[in-house]
Design a protein around this motif. Sequence first.
Motif: not given
Length: 144
Positions: A91, A110, A114
Amino acid sequence: MNAPTLVQVAAIAIITTRCVDLLLLFNLLGLRGTMDFIHRSVQTWSLTLIFLGSLLMLCVEFRCAFVILKGRSWGRWVYLLTQIVAVSYLWAASLGWGYPELFSIAGESKREIFRSLVMQKLPDLLVLFLLFVPSPSRRFFQLQ
């Protein structure tokens, strides 16, 4: 005492997914690409530490699989810890906070990163589920 089927499946899945990951990586890179990858990984101290750390994590995950089959509860906790470290690093590297970019997941946002990370780690999440959630698995580790 024999391990319950769910625990056996989880341990075999750990070993199998890591072996298949390595085979797919070697198939993708080929011999020359693998040698280039290793050469790039030992160019600086930080890259060398990341490379050696990833190899150490691979060995720890293999060890956890065999320890889990013996009913040692610490094996599943160490495996959980390796997954937390791996997800955290992936991450961070994907968001540009980690080095190198080689260990990052591509994505425009993001949310997309993710989603890709969760999809990539889905087999590991299933293994963790099999080790921690079903009552036969929990009972097996409490008895040892």
